[in-house]
Design a protein around this motif. Structure first.
Motif, PDB file in Angstrom:
ATOM      1  N   LEU A  92       0.578  -1.429   0.363  1.00  0.00           N
ATOM      2  CA  LEU A  92       0.520  -0.136   0.118  1.00  0.00           C
ATOM      3  C   LEU A  92       0.931   1.388   0.095  1.00  0.00           C
ATOM      4  O   LEU A  92       0.593   2.181  -1.112  1.00  0.00           O
ATOM      5  CB  LEU A  92      -0.897  -0.063   1.363  1.00  0.00           C
ATOM      6  N   ALA A  93       1.774   1.225   0.800  1.00  0.00           N
ATOM      7  CA  ALA A  93       2.910   2.466   0.780  1.00  0.00           C
ATOM      8  C   ALA A  93       4.147   2.281  -0.674  1.00  0.00           C
ATOM      9  O   ALA A  93       3.428   3.923  -1.123  1.00  0.00           O
ATOM     10  CB  ALA A  93       3.620   2.260   1.796  1.00  0.00           C
ATOM     11  N   TRP A  94       4.079   1.605  -1.549  1.00  0.00           N
ATOM     12  CA  TRP A  94       4.474   1.308  -2.343  1.00  0.00           C
ATOM     13  C   TRP A  94       3.448   1.993  -3.652  1.00  0.00           C
ATOM     14  O   TRP A  94       3.477   3.096  -4.422  1.00  0.00           O
ATOM     15  CB  TRP A  94       5.214   0.221  -3.216  1.00  0.00           C
ATOM     16  N   ARG A  95       1.990   1.110  -3.523  1.00  0.00           N
ATOM     17  CA  ARG A  95       1.233   2.296  -4.441  1.00  0.00           C
ATOM     18  C   ARG A  95       0.354   3.562  -4.190  1.00  0.00           C
ATOM     19  O   ARG A  95       1.168   4.726  -5.121  1.00  0.00           O
ATOM     20  CB  ARG A  95      -0.385   1.886  -3.796  1.00  0.00           C
ATOM     21  N   SER A  96       0.701   4.403  -2.196  1.00  0.00           N
ATOM     22  CA  SER A  96       0.667   5.793  -2.706  1.00  0.00           C
ATOM     23  C   SER A  96       2.031   6.386  -2.759  1.00  0.00           C
ATOM     24  O   SER A  96       1.262   7.667  -3.555  1.00  0.00           O
ATOM     25  CB  SER A  96       0.377   5.507  -0.779  1.00  0.00           C
ATOM     26  N   TYR A  97       3.748   5.769  -3.299  1.00  0.00           N
ATOM     27  CA  TYR A  97       4.637   6.154  -2.965  1.00  0.00           C
ATOM     28  C   TYR A  97       4.312   6.584  -4.595  1.00  0.00           C
ATOM     29  O   TYR A  97       4.863   7.686  -5.300  1.00  0.00           O
ATOM     30  CB  TYR A  97       5.106   5.869  -3.194  1.00  0.00           C
ATOM     31  N   GLN A  98       3.213   5.727  -6.227  1.00  0.00           N
ATOM     32  CA  GLN A  98       3.683   6.116  -6.934  1.00  0.00           C
ATOM     33  C   GLN A  98       2.412   6.924  -7.436  1.00  0.00           C
ATOM     34  O   GLN A  98       2.831   7.593  -8.133  1.00  0.00           O
ATOM     35  CB  GLN A  98       2.906   4.439  -7.360  1.00  0.00           C
ATOM     36  N   GLU A  99       1.525   7.307  -6.868  1.00  0.00           N
ATOM     37  CA  GLU A  99       0.395   7.945  -7.256  1.00  0.00           C
ATOM     38  C   GLU A  99       1.300   9.025  -7.452  1.00  0.00           C
ATOM     39  O   GLU A  99       1.015   9.923  -7.743  1.00  0.00           O
ATOM     40  CB  GLU A  99      -0.323   8.260  -6.242  1.00  0.00           C
ATOM     41  N   THR A 100       1.549   9.888  -5.557  1.00  0.00           N
ATOM     42  CA  THR A 100       2.772  10.583  -5.294  1.00  0.00           C
ATOM     43  C   THR A 100       3.621  10.966  -6.887  1.00  0.00           C
ATOM     44  O   THR A 100       3.226  12.535  -7.078  1.00  0.00           O
ATOM     45  CB  THR A 100       3.334  11.008  -4.048  1.00  0.00           C
ATOM     46  N   VAL A 101       4.174  10.289  -7.216  1.00  0.00           N
ATOM     47  CA  VAL A 101       5.160  11.047  -8.124  1.00  0.00           C
ATOM     48  C   VAL A 101       4.309  11.669  -9.805  1.00  0.00           C
ATOM     49  O   VAL A 101       4.758  12.423  -9.931  1.00  0.00           O
ATOM     50  CB  VAL A 101       6.208   9.648  -8.573  1.00  0.00           C
ATOM     51  N   LYS A 102       3.521  10.665  -9.286  1.00  0.00           N
ATOM     52  CA  LYS A 102       2.919  11.021 -10.429  1.00  0.00           C
ATOM     53  C   LYS A 102       1.877  11.919 -11.056  1.00  0.00           C
ATOM     54  O   LYS A 102       1.536  13.191 -11.745  1.00  0.00           O
ATOM     55  CB  LYS A 102       1.564  10.043 -11.234  1.00  0.00           C
ATOM     56  N   LEU A 103       1.400  12.282  -9.039  1.00  0.00           N
ATOM     57  CA  LEU A 103       1.247  13.773  -9.025  1.00  0.00           C
ATOM     58  C   LEU A 103       1.486  14.848  -9.250  1.00  0.00           C
ATOM     59  O   LEU A 103       1.145  15.920  -9.530  1.00  0.00           O
ATOM     60  CB  LEU A 103      -0.361  13.170  -8.129  1.00  0.00           C
ATOM     61  N   ALA A 104       2.954  14.912  -9.096  1.00  0.00           N
ATOM     62  CA  ALA A 104       4.186  15.941  -8.503  1.00  0.00           C
ATOM     63  C   ALA A 104       4.318  15.951 -10.053  1.00  0.00           C
ATOM     64  O   ALA A 104       4.486  17.194 -10.975  1.00  0.00           O
ATOM     65  CB  ALA A 104       5.056  15.072  -7.796  1.00  0.00           C
ATOM     66  N   ALA A 105       4.748  14.949 -10.813  1.00  0.00           N
ATOM     67  CA  ALA A 105       5.068  14.564 -12.912  1.00  0.00           C
ATOM     68  C   ALA A 105       4.061  15.883 -13.490  1.00  0.00           C
ATOM     69  O   ALA A 105       3.907  16.452 -13.438  1.00  0.00           O
ATOM     70  CB  ALA A 105       5.213  13.828 -13.010  1.00  0.00           C
TER      71      ALA A 105
END
Length: 123
Positions: A92-105
Motif C-alpha cells: 500500500l505504501a508503494w502504491r501511494s508513492y507511485q501516485e504521489t510521483v505521478k501527481l507531482a509530474a
C-alpha cells in the motif's frame, strides 16, 4: 495425528492473499486497456475500499488468532501474522508513492504549460 484441513488461523492469510491477487489482476487489466487505475475516476473510493479491507483483515486476523488458537499459540503466530500485514502495508505504501510521483509530474507539467483565463492551453 495431523489435521490436514483448513485451520482458523489460516483464513485471514488466505483472504489477504486473494485480495492482493485480485487487486494485482485488476491493475494489470486496467493497464492493458490503457486506463490508469491510480488516476481513474473511482480511485478515491477504491482507496477507501482497500483501506477498509486492510483494517477488516487486521481485526479478523487478531480475533481469529486469539480466539481460535488460544493466547499461547497466538503469541507464537503473531510474527507470521505481522509479516503478512507488513507485506500488505509495504504494498500500500508503494502504491501511494507511485501516485504521489505521478501527481507531482502532472503538477509540474501543468505549471509549465501556459494557459489563458479559460484554462485552455495557448498555442
Amino acid at each position: 495425528m495431523i489435521d490436514t484441513g483448513l485451520q482458523a488461523w489460516q483464513i485471514p492469510i488466505f483472504v489477504t492473499g486473494v485480495i492482493l491477487l485480485v487487486e494485482g489482476v485488476v491493475h494489470l487489466v486496467l493497464r492493458a486497456r490503457g486506463t490508469d487505475s491510480v488516476t481513474s475516476a473511482g480511485s478515491l473510493s477504491n482507496r477507501w475500499i482497500r483501506t477498509g479491507g486492510l483494517v477488516l483483515l487486521s481485526v479478523l486476523a487478531l480475533i481469529m488468532a486469539v480466539a481460535a488458537l488460544g493466547p499461547a499459540l497466538a503469541d507464537q503466530l503473531a510474527g507470521v501474522t505481522a509479516a503478512a500485514l507488513a507485506a500488505a502495508g509495504v504494498w500500500l505504501a508503494w502504491r501511494s508513492y507511485q501516485e504521489t510521483v505521478k501527481l507531482a509530474a502532472e503538477i509540474r507539467k501543468a505549471r509549465e504549460t501556459p494557459s489563458d483565463s479559460s484554462g485552455e492551453p495557448l498555442d
